[in-house]
Design a protein around this motif. Structure first.
Motif, PDB file in Angstrom:
ATOM      1  N   ALA A  75       0.827  -1.210   0.000  1.00 55.06           N
ATOM      2  CA  ALA A  75       0.000   0.000   0.000  1.00 55.06           C
ATOM      3  C   ALA A  75       0.858   1.255   0.000  1.00 55.06           C
ATOM      4  O   ALA A  75       0.576   2.221  -0.740  1.00 55.06           O
ATOM      5  CB  ALA A  75      -0.921  -0.011   1.224  1.00 55.06           C
ATOM      6  N   ILE A  76       1.920   1.272   0.788  1.00 48.28           N
ATOM      7  CA  ILE A  76       2.778   2.456   0.833  1.00 48.28           C
ATOM      8  C   ILE A  76       3.534   2.625  -0.478  1.00 48.28           C
ATOM      9  O   ILE A  76       3.640   3.734  -1.023  1.00 48.28           O
ATOM     10  CB  ILE A  76       3.739   2.377   2.031  1.00 48.28           C
ATOM     11  CG1 ILE A  76       2.940   2.388   3.335  1.00 48.28           C
ATOM     12  CG2 ILE A  76       4.728   3.548   2.000  1.00 48.28           C
ATOM     13  CD1 ILE A  76       3.779   2.232   4.587  1.00 48.28           C
ATOM     14  N   LEU A  77       4.051   1.532  -1.020  1.00 45.15           N
ATOM     15  CA  LEU A  77       4.758   1.623  -2.299  1.00 45.15           C
ATOM     16  C   LEU A  77       3.845   2.183  -3.382  1.00 45.15           C
ATOM     17  O   LEU A  77       4.235   3.082  -4.146  1.00 45.15           O
ATOM     18  CB  LEU A  77       5.276   0.241  -2.719  1.00 45.15           C
ATOM     19  CG  LEU A  77       6.363  -0.394  -1.836  1.00 45.15           C
ATOM     20  CD1 LEU A  77       6.713  -1.778  -2.373  1.00 45.15           C
ATOM     21  CD2 LEU A  77       7.609   0.486  -1.773  1.00 45.15           C
ATOM     22  N   ARG A  78       2.634   1.651  -3.489  1.00 41.91           N
ATOM     23  CA  ARG A  78       1.717   2.068  -4.557  1.00 41.91           C
ATOM     24  C   ARG A  78       1.266   3.519  -4.401  1.00 41.91           C
ATOM     25  O   ARG A  78       1.060   4.223  -5.395  1.00 41.91           O
ATOM     26  CB  ARG A  78       0.498   1.140  -4.578  1.00 41.91           C
ATOM     27  CG  ARG A  78       0.795  -0.323  -4.858  1.00 41.91           C
ATOM     28  CD  ARG A  78       1.293  -0.582  -6.278  1.00 41.91           C
ATOM     29  NE  ARG A  78       2.732  -0.385  -6.424  1.00 41.91           N
ATOM     30  CZ  ARG A  78       3.638  -1.295  -6.100  1.00 41.91           C
ATOM     31  NH1 ARG A  78       3.277  -2.444  -5.571  1.00 41.91           N
ATOM     32  NH2 ARG A  78       4.928  -1.059  -6.292  1.00 41.91           N
ATOM     33  N   VAL A  86       9.573  10.949  -4.688  1.00 46.21           N
ATOM     34  CA  VAL A  86      10.610  10.141  -4.051  1.00 46.21           C
ATOM     35  C   VAL A  86      11.581   9.606  -5.098  1.00 46.21           C
ATOM     36  O   VAL A  86      11.205   9.272  -6.224  1.00 46.21           O
ATOM     37  CB  VAL A  86      10.011   8.965  -3.243  1.00 46.21           C
ATOM     38  CG1 VAL A  86       9.241   9.481  -2.046  1.00 46.21           C
ATOM     39  CG2 VAL A  86       9.136   8.088  -4.109  1.00 46.21           C
ATOM     40  N   ALA A  87      12.851   9.540  -4.686  1.00 54.32           N
ATOM     41  CA  ALA A  87      13.874   8.946  -5.550  1.00 54.32           C
ATOM     42  C   ALA A  87      13.977   7.448  -5.307  1.00 54.32           C
ATOM     43  O   ALA A  87      14.458   6.695  -6.164  1.00 54.32           O
ATOM     44  CB  ALA A  87      15.225   9.607  -5.285  1.00 54.32           C
ATOM     45  N   GLY A  88      13.537   7.013  -4.135  1.00 54.56           N
ATOM     46  CA  GLY A  88      13.571   5.600  -3.788  1.00 54.56           C
ATOM     47  C   GLY A  88      12.935   5.389  -2.432  1.00 54.56           C
ATOM     48  O   GLY A  88      12.686   6.338  -1.682  1.00 54.56           O
ATOM     49  N   MET A  89      12.662   4.119  -2.116  1.00 57.95           N
ATOM     50  CA  MET A  89      12.047   3.781  -0.833  1.00 57.95           C
ATOM     51  C   MET A  89      12.718   2.541  -0.262  1.00 57.95           C
ATOM     52  O   MET A  89      13.244   1.707  -0.998  1.00 57.95           O
ATOM     53  CB  MET A  89      10.541   3.542  -1.005  1.00 57.95           C
ATOM     54  CG  MET A  89       9.752   4.788  -1.356  1.00 57.95           C
ATOM     55  SD  MET A  89       7.956   4.489  -1.505  1.00 57.95           S
ATOM     56  CE  MET A  89       7.844   3.988  -3.234  1.00 57.95           C
ATOM     57  N   ALA A  90      12.688   2.423   1.056  1.00 57.58           N
ATOM     58  CA  ALA A  90      13.239   1.254   1.736  1.00 57.58           C
ATOM     59  C   ALA A  90      12.292   0.859   2.850  1.00 57.58           C
ATOM     60  O   ALA A  90      11.680   1.718   3.496  1.00 57.58           O
ATOM     61  CB  ALA A  90      14.625   1.558   2.289  1.00 57.58           C
ATOM     62  N   SER A  91      12.177  -0.445   3.071  1.00 57.31           N
ATOM     63  CA  SER A  91      11.207  -0.961   4.025  1.00 57.31           C
ATOM     64  C   SER A  91      11.779  -2.115   4.822  1.00 57.31           C
ATOM     65  O   SER A  91      12.668  -2.834   4.359  1.00 57.31           O
ATOM     66  CB  SER A  91       9.949  -1.431   3.271  1.00 57.31           C
ATOM     67  OG  SER A  91       9.137  -2.272   4.064  1.00 57.31           O
ATOM     68  N   PRO A 101       9.743   2.785 -10.504  1.00 60.98           N
ATOM     69  CA  PRO A 101       9.575   2.290 -11.872  1.00 60.98           C
ATOM     70  C   PRO A 101       9.930   3.341 -12.912  1.00 60.98           C
ATOM     71  O   PRO A 101       9.748   4.553 -12.695  1.00 60.98           O
ATOM     72  CB  PRO A 101       8.082   1.936 -11.931  1.00 60.98           C
ATOM     73  CG  PRO A 101       7.719   1.614 -10.506  1.00 60.98           C
ATOM     74  CD  PRO A 101       8.541   2.553  -9.680  1.00 60.98           C
ATOM     75  N   ALA A 102      10.447   2.895 -14.042  1.00 62.02           N
ATOM     76  CA  ALA A 102      10.968   3.801 -15.069  1.00 62.02           C
ATOM     77  C   ALA A 102       9.912   4.759 -15.596  1.00 62.02           C
ATOM     78  O   ALA A 102      10.234   5.868 -16.038  1.00 62.02           O
ATOM     79  CB  ALA A 102      11.559   2.981 -16.211  1.00 62.02           C
ATOM     80  N   GLU A 103       8.640   4.355 -15.565  1.00 62.96           N
ATOM     81  CA  GLU A 103       7.596   5.222 -16.121  1.00 62.96           C
ATOM     82  C   GLU A 103       7.254   6.409 -15.230  1.00 62.96           C
ATOM     83  O   GLU A 103       6.501   7.307 -15.643  1.00 62.96           O
ATOM     84  CB  GLU A 103       6.322   4.422 -16.411  1.00 62.96           C
ATOM     85  CG  GLU A 103       5.653   3.799 -15.204  1.00 62.96           C
ATOM     86  CD  GLU A 103       6.086   2.363 -14.976  1.00 62.96           C
ATOM     87  OE1 GLU A 103       5.265   1.590 -14.456  1.00 62.96           O
ATOM     88  OE2 GLU A 103       7.235   2.025 -15.322  1.00 62.96           O
ATOM     89  N   TYR A 104       7.786   6.428 -14.016  1.00 57.93           N
ATOM     90  CA  TYR A 104       7.507   7.522 -13.099  1.00 57.93           C
ATOM     91  C   TYR A 104       8.745   8.403 -12.901  1.00 57.93           C
ATOM     92  O   TYR A 104       9.874   7.917 -12.924  1.00 57.93           O
ATOM     93  CB  TYR A 104       7.065   6.995 -11.734  1.00 57.93           C
ATOM     94  CG  TYR A 104       5.842   6.132 -11.772  1.00 57.93           C
ATOM     95  CD1 TYR A 104       4.708   6.501 -12.481  1.00 57.93           C
ATOM     96  CD2 TYR A 104       5.808   4.919 -11.086  1.00 57.93           C
ATOM     97  CE1 TYR A 104       3.580   5.700 -12.515  1.00 57.93           C
ATOM     98  CE2 TYR A 104       4.691   4.109 -11.101  1.00 57.93           C
ATOM     99  CZ  TYR A 104       3.578   4.502 -11.825  1.00 57.93           C
ATOM    100  OH  TYR A 104       2.468   3.698 -11.843  1.00 57.93           O
ATOM    101  N   ALA A 105       8.498   9.679 -12.704  1.00 57.20           N
ATOM    102  CA  ALA A 105       9.602  10.599 -12.416  1.00 57.20           C
ATOM    103  C   ALA A 105      10.116  10.361 -11.006  1.00 57.20           C
ATOM    104  O   ALA A 105       9.377   9.931 -10.117  1.00 57.20           O
ATOM    105  CB  ALA A 105       9.117  12.043 -12.572  1.00 57.20           C
TER     106      ALA A 105
END
Length: 359
Positions: A75-78, A86-91, A101-105
């Motif tokens: 849920a948080i990722l989506r 965000v440039a990236g996420m860690a969990s 994902p490449a399709e998102y800025a």
């Protein structure tokens, strides 16, 4: 406004006014809040939604994943991957950082989170929560693990949600700590706890005493003194609480004070502590410090601890400032060999047991 109360989005706009890229940080926190609303709905349905029970999988720490662990992580990722924030996420639930994902800025922030803190309690209908931390990412390159390894003092925002009788979101952007309650009828968070302040002194502590035999002497000394109550060196009685849910322990401290300890122990020498520095200890430390409390490993300020790896564990002692300082003092005295082990007043003060009274 909800019945005269300030909404989360309005509050963030006011708090971040004049800050660089204030709109982006506010937007990210609103995205996190949207994910928390979804998680709140899942947690409230429980068995009715088929969300309880364990899976056959384990997380990066070797712990059995609950079904809700996986769903809340997703849920948080989506909710946060698509907005260009965000440039990236860690969990806690992922061994490696999540690449956007490449399709998102990609944006300028790094989001770290524990999607369901206290998930071992979920089948028992005990309060659980979500913890998150926001860091800045310098440059345009895809972030690697080293980019996440920033000390907690560099957090630009932190927070947690607690899913109990009501869902409460507690956040800080470095200008105090503030709590918002989810109005389920409206579907929005409203400011209900403005600037809670943790009293410097307390007569309440939280720790898992089943591990007492594994604690270091300074922690054993502190707890024994508290348990001795008014007849001991502290001269007053203490209450002990333990919920085994970090968000519940910290929320209690913000509401009525206290100190919570997940100390270092020798049960597993490979582990330096029980809580994860990056997405549990650091965000909670920021919230507690911003509310006038203190947060420590017992030997160093938590927010100054330099991370060595993404899923690093550390000892955590946080809450009312003077109690945390006392526990730090006991660690310094132990390390220097000048500590005085606690001795029961039964054998120190009563004449029956004094050497000169014997015989």
């Amino acid at each position: 406004m909800l019945n005269g109360r300030t909404t989360l989005s309005k509050f963030l706009i006011e708090q971040l006014k004049g800050s660089a890229d204030a709109s982006d940080l506010a937007a990210l926190l609103v995205d996190v809040a949207a994910a928390i609303k979804a998680i709140s709905a899942m947690a409230a349905k429980g068995a009715l939604g088929g969300y309880l029970g364990a899976t056959e999988n384990h997380n990066t720490h070797g712990e059995v994943q609950k079904a809700l662990d996986v769903l809340t992580n997703d849920a948080i990722l989506r909710h946060c991957e698509w907005g260009g924030l965000v440039a990236g996420m860690a969990s806690e639930e992922m061994e490696q950082p999540f690449d956007i994902p490449a399709e998102y800025a990609r944006g300028r922030y790094l989001l770290l989170f524990d999607p369901l803190d206290g998930s071992s309690n979920i089948d028992l209908n005990v309060a659980v929560g979500t913890i998150f931390s926001v860091l800045e990412h310098a440059g345009d390159a895809v972030p690697v693990e080293a980019d996440y390894l920033q000390p907690g003092r560099r957090q630009v925002a932190a927070g947690y949600a607690i899913y109990g009788p009501s869902t409460v979101l507690v956040i800080s952007v470095g200008r105090g700590t503030h709590g918002f309650t989810l109005d389920r009828e409206i579907g929005n968070f409203a400011l209900t706890h403005r600037d809670p302040w943790i009293l410097e002194e307390t007569s309440e502590f939280a720790i898992n005493t089943s591990n007492e035999r594994f604690w270091e002497p300074p922690v054993q000394r502190y707890v024994e003194e508290c348990k001795a109550g008014r007849t001991g060196p502290r001269g007053r009685d203490f209450n002990m609480r333990w919920i085994a849910s970090m968000v519940a322990e910290v929320h209690r401290i913000l509401v009525r004070g206290g100190v919570c300890m997940y100390p270092r122990d020798n049960q597993d020498p490979k582990k330096q502590g029980r809580l994860r520095l990056m997405y549990e200890a650091n965000p909670m430390a920021m919230l507690v410090e911003q509310a006038g409390g203190a947060a420590s490993t017992g030997r160093t300020r938590l927010l100054d601890d330099q991370p060595r790896e993404l899923h690093q564990r550390v000892p955590v002692i946080l809450g009312s400032k003077r109690e945390v300082e006392r526990i730090e003092l006991y660690h310094r005295e132990f390390d220097s060999g000048t500590d005085q082990p606690f001795a029961s007043p039964l054998f120190n003060d009563r004449s029956l047991f004094r050497p000169e009274a014997r015989g």
